[in-house]
Design an enzyme around this catalytic site. Structure first.
Site, PDB file in Angstrom:
ATOM      1  CG  HIS A 102      36.266  43.416  41.777  1.00  0.00           C
ATOM      2  ND1 HIS A 102      35.568  44.540  41.390  1.00  0.00           N
ATOM      3  CD2 HIS A 102      37.319  43.320  40.931  1.00  0.00           C
ATOM      4  CE1 HIS A 102      36.177  45.106  40.361  1.00  0.00           C
ATOM      5  NE2 HIS A 102      37.241  44.374  40.064  1.00  0.00           N
ATOM      6  CD  GLU A 108      32.448  44.279  46.180  1.00  0.00           C
ATOM      7  OE1 GLU A 108      32.214  45.482  46.390  1.00  0.00           O
ATOM      8  OE2 GLU A 108      33.491  43.884  45.604  1.00  0.00           O
ATOM      9  CB  CYS A 151      32.425  47.822  40.313  1.00  0.00           C
ATOM     10  SG  CYS A 151      32.727  46.060  40.022  1.00  0.00           S
ATOM     11  CB  CYS A 186      30.751  43.686  42.647  1.00  0.00           C
ATOM     12  SG  CYS A 186      32.533  43.387  42.559  1.00  0.00           S
TER      13      CYS A 186
END
Length: 163
Positions: free
Chosen positions: A57, A59, A87, A90
């Site tokens: 992801h 992040e 999420c 993250c």
């Protein structure tokens, strides 16, 4: 690494810009920036499909880049700017990295309306065991010494690096 003029709104605008650019380059619609205490800026975009890595992801890629380039796993004093609400994975990565603060633009409902619905993951962690049916997690019964052997070895190792 890149730079901006140093204001939170500009960092967030840059996270949105790199997210949009990533879509144009066949990536996911997510971008993130870690700003270190010394002002250095580390960017990351969603690489899940490009790298075939569900943990890639934006992040997480920004955190990985910052840690690698700064030579540390501790990003205390840093701020994370994300194009979308992070999420649970993250958020966990930001917590483990000791990020001080997180700012985001779009929220989880915005993401869901675009087809990125992680509501079930939030529910998984809300404490209600009925939400654990998507992936059961259970400890297996082992002898106590075997179960904690890695921790015992860690405790005996004088060269360990605490985190």
């Amino acid at each position: 690494m890149s730079s901006t003029d140093g204001t939170p709104a500009r960092y967030l605008a840059r996270a949105l810009e790199i997210a949009t650019e990533n879509v144009r380059n066949d990536g996911g619609p997510f971008g993130a920036i870690v700003v270190a205490p010394d002002g250095r800026v580390f960017e990351g975009v969603n690489r899940v499909t490009a790298d075939l890595d569900p943990s890639a992801h934006a992040e997480v890629t920004a955190i990985r880049r910052a840690c690698h380039e700064l030579g540390t796993f501790d990003l205390s004093g840093s701020t994370l700017y994300a194009s979308c609400e992070p999420c649970p994975m993250c958020l966990g990565a930001a917590l483990w990295a000791r990020i001080d603060r997180v700012y985001f633009a779009a929220d989880r409902e915005d993401a869901a309306s675009a087809g990125f619905d992680d509501a079930r993951f939030y529910r998984y962690f809300d404490g209600d065991p009925t939400h654990r049916d998507i992936m059961p997690v259970a400890a297996l019964e082992l002898e106590a010494d075997a179960r904690v052997a890695p921790f015992a070895e860690w405790s005996r190792t004088s060269t360990r690096i605490e985190y």
